[in-house]
Scaffold this motif. Structure first.
Motif, PDB file in Angstrom:
ATOM      1  N   GLY A   9       0.770 -30.112 -10.922  1.00  0.00           N
ATOM      2  CA  GLY A   9       1.036 -31.544 -10.776  1.00  0.00           C
ATOM      3  C   GLY A   9       1.124 -31.966  -9.321  1.00  0.00           C
ATOM      4  N   ALA A  10       1.745 -31.113  -8.492  1.00  0.00           N
ATOM      5  CA  ALA A  10       1.881 -31.424  -7.071  1.00  0.00           C
ATOM      6  C   ALA A  10       0.527 -31.465  -6.380  1.00  0.00           C
ATOM      7  CB  ALA A  10       2.784 -30.387  -6.403  1.00  0.00           C
ATOM      8  N   TYR A  11      -0.364 -30.580  -6.784  1.00  0.00           N
ATOM      9  CA  TYR A  11      -1.661 -30.455  -6.117  1.00  0.00           C
ATOM     10  C   TYR A  11      -2.625 -31.575  -6.515  1.00  0.00           C
ATOM     11  CZ  TYR A  11      -5.927 -28.261  -4.352  1.00  0.00           C
ATOM     12  OH  TYR A  11      -7.092 -28.005  -3.671  1.00  0.00           O
ATOM     13  N   THR A  12      -2.505 -32.083  -7.740  1.00  0.00           N
ATOM     14  CA  THR A  12      -3.473 -33.060  -8.242  1.00  0.00           C
ATOM     15  C   THR A  12      -3.029 -34.508  -7.991  1.00  0.00           C
ATOM     16  OG1 THR A  12      -2.472 -32.852 -10.446  1.00  0.00           O
ATOM     17  CG2 THR A  12      -4.430 -31.513  -9.974  1.00  0.00           C
ATOM     18  N   ILE A  13      -1.926 -34.920  -8.581  1.00  0.00           N
ATOM     19  CA  ILE A  13      -1.465 -36.309  -8.466  1.00  0.00           C
ATOM     20  C   ILE A  13      -0.405 -36.472  -7.380  1.00  0.00           C
ATOM     21  CG2 ILE A  13      -0.400 -38.225  -9.743  1.00  0.00           C
ATOM     22  CD1 ILE A  13      -1.566 -37.096 -12.287  1.00  0.00           C
ATOM     23  N   GLY A  14       0.307 -35.396  -7.050  1.00  0.00           N
ATOM     24  CA  GLY A  14       1.409 -35.458  -6.099  1.00  0.00           C
ATOM     25  C   GLY A  14       1.104 -36.117  -4.767  1.00  0.00           C
ATOM     26  N   PRO A  15      -0.088 -35.923  -4.170  1.00  0.00           N
ATOM     27  CA  PRO A  15      -0.362 -36.550  -2.870  1.00  0.00           C
ATOM     28  C   PRO A  15      -0.189 -38.066  -2.848  1.00  0.00           C
ATOM     29  CG  PRO A  15      -1.963 -34.819  -3.283  1.00  0.00           C
ATOM     30  CD  PRO A  15      -1.138 -34.952  -4.540  1.00  0.00           C
ATOM     31  N   LYS A  16      -0.406 -38.748  -3.980  1.00  0.00           N
ATOM     32  CA  LYS A  16      -0.218 -40.203  -4.010  1.00  0.00           C
ATOM     33  C   LYS A  16       1.231 -40.582  -3.739  1.00  0.00           C
ATOM     34  CE  LYS A  16      -4.035 -41.269  -7.169  1.00  0.00           C
ATOM     35  NZ  LYS A  16      -4.423 -41.960  -8.433  1.00  0.00           N
ATOM     36  N   VAL A  17       2.164 -39.834  -4.331  1.00  0.00           N
ATOM     37  CA  VAL A  17       3.579 -40.123  -4.125  1.00  0.00           C
ATOM     38  C   VAL A  17       4.012 -39.689  -2.727  1.00  0.00           C
ATOM     39  CG1 VAL A  17       5.898 -39.813  -5.061  1.00  0.00           C
ATOM     40  CG2 VAL A  17       3.933 -39.800  -6.598  1.00  0.00           C
ATOM     41  N   VAL A  18       3.438 -38.597  -2.220  1.00  0.00           N
ATOM     42  CA  VAL A  18       3.745 -38.164  -0.857  1.00  0.00           C
ATOM     43  C   VAL A  18       3.385 -39.268   0.133  1.00  0.00           C
ATOM     44  CG1 VAL A  18       3.178 -36.526   0.978  1.00  0.00           C
ATOM     45  CG2 VAL A  18       3.453 -35.719  -1.374  1.00  0.00           C
ATOM     46  N   MET A  19       2.250 -39.910  -0.047  1.00  0.00           N
ATOM     47  CA  MET A  19       1.839 -40.977   0.863  1.00  0.00           C
ATOM     48  C   MET A  19       2.757 -42.191   0.752  1.00  0.00           C
ATOM     49  SD  MET A  19      -2.320 -40.872   1.008  1.00  0.00           S
ATOM     50  CE  MET A  19      -2.604 -40.804  -0.758  1.00  0.00           C
ATOM     51  N   THR A  20       3.279 -42.455  -0.466  1.00  0.00           N
ATOM     52  CA  THR A  20       4.220 -43.567  -0.616  1.00  0.00           C
ATOM     53  C   THR A  20       5.470 -43.337   0.212  1.00  0.00           C
ATOM     54  OG1 THR A  20       3.446 -44.128  -2.842  1.00  0.00           O
ATOM     55  CG2 THR A  20       5.661 -44.838  -2.254  1.00  0.00           C
ATOM     56  N   LEU A  21       6.053 -42.155   0.102  1.00  0.00           N
ATOM     57  CA  LEU A  21       7.292 -41.869   0.841  1.00  0.00           C
ATOM     58  C   LEU A  21       7.028 -41.592   2.316  1.00  0.00           C
ATOM     59  CD1 LEU A  21       9.370 -39.658  -1.629  1.00  0.00           C
ATOM     60  CD2 LEU A  21       9.323 -42.129  -1.362  1.00  0.00           C
ATOM     61  N   GLY A  22       5.906 -40.960   2.622  1.00  0.00           N
ATOM     62  CA  GLY A  22       5.648 -40.573   4.001  1.00  0.00           C
ATOM     63  C   GLY A  22       4.971 -41.628   4.843  1.00  0.00           C
ATOM     64  N   GLU A  23       4.416 -42.692   4.199  1.00  0.00           N
ATOM     65  CA  GLU A  23       3.695 -43.717   4.955  1.00  0.00           C
ATOM     66  C   GLU A  23       4.109 -45.143   4.592  1.00  0.00           C
ATOM     67  OE1 GLU A  23      -0.429 -43.025   4.280  1.00  0.00           O
ATOM     68  OE2 GLU A  23      -0.491 -41.126   5.384  1.00  0.00           O
ATOM     69  N   GLY A  31       2.626 -41.626 -15.678  1.00  0.00           N
ATOM     70  CA  GLY A  31       2.109 -42.977 -15.489  1.00  0.00           C
ATOM     71  C   GLY A  31       2.564 -43.584 -14.176  1.00  0.00           C
ATOM     72  N   LEU A  32       3.854 -43.440 -13.845  1.00  0.00           N
ATOM     73  CA  LEU A  32       4.368 -43.979 -12.588  1.00  0.00           C
ATOM     74  C   LEU A  32       3.803 -43.236 -11.384  1.00  0.00           C
ATOM     75  CD1 LEU A  32       8.128 -44.674 -13.455  1.00  0.00           C
ATOM     76  CD2 LEU A  32       6.238 -46.292 -13.343  1.00  0.00           C
ATOM     77  N   SER A  33       3.703 -41.915 -11.486  1.00  0.00           N
ATOM     78  CA  SER A  33       3.172 -41.126 -10.366  1.00  0.00           C
ATOM     79  C   SER A  33       1.729 -41.500 -10.061  1.00  0.00           C
ATOM     80  CB  SER A  33       3.266 -39.630 -10.676  1.00  0.00           C
ATOM     81  OG  SER A  33       4.615 -39.224 -10.819  1.00  0.00           O
ATOM     82  N   SER A  34       0.965 -41.826 -11.085  1.00  0.00           N
ATOM     83  CA  SER A  34      -0.445 -42.157 -10.888  1.00  0.00           C
ATOM     84  C   SER A  34      -0.626 -43.441 -10.092  1.00  0.00           C
ATOM     85  CB  SER A  34      -1.155 -42.283 -12.238  1.00  0.00           C
ATOM     86  OG  SER A  34      -0.648 -43.380 -12.983  1.00  0.00           O
ATOM     87  N   ILE A  35       0.417 -44.304 -10.034  1.00  0.00           N
ATOM     88  CA  ILE A  35       0.346 -45.506  -9.216  1.00  0.00           C
ATOM     89  C   ILE A  35       1.198 -45.376  -7.956  1.00  0.00           C
ATOM     90  CG2 ILE A  35      -0.183 -47.005 -11.171  1.00  0.00           C
ATOM     91  CD1 ILE A  35       2.720 -47.907 -11.204  1.00  0.00           C
ATOM     92  N   GLY A  36       1.623 -44.129  -7.660  1.00  0.00           N
ATOM     93  CA  GLY A  36       2.322 -43.859  -6.413  1.00  0.00           C
ATOM     94  C   GLY A  36       3.805 -44.144  -6.431  1.00  0.00           C
TER      95      GLY A  36
END
Length: 394
Positions: A55-69, A284-289
């Motif tokens: 999960g971290a490798y596939t969809i996780g980067p979207k949430v990382v960008m939300t918190l990190g950017e 569902g929420l993770s897919s929209i960041g």
């Protein structure tokens, strides 16, 4: 202190956060399966580690960008010094919850610390924070009511279709046979085909919850370091996922006990219902960041299902003809295999447990309290540090 030692300290602190994420999220994902004695805690930890990484490798980067950017208007505030402090408050607060045996919300804890940094420096993106907060309110309520409706109206039909029961005590229903060259799954001798199918379903959905956790929670460990631009996304995901795996095999045992046994003795059917609802919302929420509060959604789904089953009613014959009395029905316990699923009003009164048998109110209250206290510790501690400690230079 120069940059390189600070970066090492930051990575070590991120590993500490990942360790505590593993401890706090394994319980909601596999607590029902462990509590129903389908798999062991070691198997739960292994499966959680694997699917968290996916999960971290596939969809996780979207949430990382939300918190990190996106959560802050200027990412230059993510200095190595500030990142160490942010991660320290995230990891420290989560450790408090894990030590208490309560799985706290990693997303709320992480967002709170990062938002505190942004607020103290005047760089907080209020629009982004507001959108996240709205979903944090809506998602647990949605999970509670969907689970409540299922428990109130549809649970007996689902249970009759699955026809499986919790195997308390003795050997777990699913284990690994290592006697041959290739390890293979071994099922309990007294488990029939439908019970085996149900066990595989509940484990599979636990894996889905592990995947959902990875999509949302990897950002909580690595987003501040990613915001500096010093390390690429993929190496950080590998480091964070490895740290989560360590937490799954160690401190997660406490939260597995809490979610699997103390709140409610979930049969396999209930575990499947809770897993489907909570994992669907989180993915569902993770897919929209949106960094979803995985633990809160799963916990409220468990409570909602117990509440829904507790509010089922049955009709008792009154003293006078035509008189009816309504009583609460504890229907979380699985019906006997082969019996027709009862409709509301048909259950045998002698078999009705008290509503308090469905889920432990005191443990539920402790869980909900700690899920608010832990993020508060992270948020308030981080704000006071960044606002009043001169060493950070903001």
């Amino acid at each position: 202190m120069n940059a390189e030692p600070l970066l090492i300290v930051g990575i070590l602190t991120a590993i500490f956060v990942g360790y505590n994420i593993g401890g706090s999220t394994t319980g909601p994902a596999f607590g029902p399966a462990v509590g129903a004695n389908v798999i062991t805690k070691v198997m739960a930890a292994g499966l959680m580690s694997i699917f968290f990484f996916l999960g971290a490798y596939t969809i996780g980067p979207k949430v990382v960008m939300t918190l990190g950017e996106k959560l802050v208007t200027d990412t230059s505030i993510f200095t190595l010094r500030s990142n160490v402090a942010v991660l320290f408050f995230i990891g420290g607060a989560l450790f408090v919850g894990n030590y208490a045996g309560v799985p706290a919300s990693t997303s709320m804890t992480a967002v709170g610390a990062i938002a505190a940094l942004g607020f103290a420096t005047g760089e907080l993106n209020w629009n982004e924070l507001g959108e996240i907060a709205v979903w944090w309110i809506v998602a647990p309520i949605l999970g509670f009511w969907v689970a409540g409706v299922v428990g109130r109206y549809f649970y007996p039909q689902i249970n009759a279709w699955i026809a499986i029961e919790s195997k308390q005590g003795g050997r777990p229903m699913v284990s690994i046979d290592r006697s041959g060259v290739v390890p293979r799954l071994r099922f309990g001798a007294d488990a029939d085909r439908r019970e085996i199918t149900g066990a595989l379903v509940v484990v599979g959905i636990g894996c889905l919850m592990g995947f959902a956790s990875g999509t949302s929670n990897i950002a909580n460990a690595i987003a501040p370091i990613y915001g500096t631009g010093d390390i690429d996304m993929i190496p950080l995901i590998l480091i964070g996922s490895a740290a989560v795996a360590v937490g799954c095999f160690t401190i997660a045992r406490r939260t597995l006990d809490t979610l699997g046994n103390d709140i409610t003795n979930l049969p396999l059917t209930a575990a499947i219902v809770v897993a489907v609802i909570s994992s669907g919302i989180v993915i569902g929420l993770s897919s929209i960041g949106i960094p979803a509060s995985f633990v809160v959604i799963a916990t409220m789904s468990i409570v909602g299902l117990g509440w829904g089953r507790a509010t089922r009613t049955t009709t008792l014959s009154g003293v006078r003809a035509g008189e009816e009395t309504r009583v609460s029905v504890g229907a979380l316990t699985a019906e006997e295999e082969g019996e027709r699923s009862p409709e509301i009003g048909e259950e045998d009164v002698e078999d009705i447990p008290k509503a308090s048998d469905l889920f432990d109110p005191s443990t539920t209250a402790r869980v909900i309290l700690m899920q608010n206290v832990v993020p508060a510790i992270s948020t308030i501690g981080a704000y006071l540090t960044f606002r009043f400690v001169p060493i950070f230079g903001f």
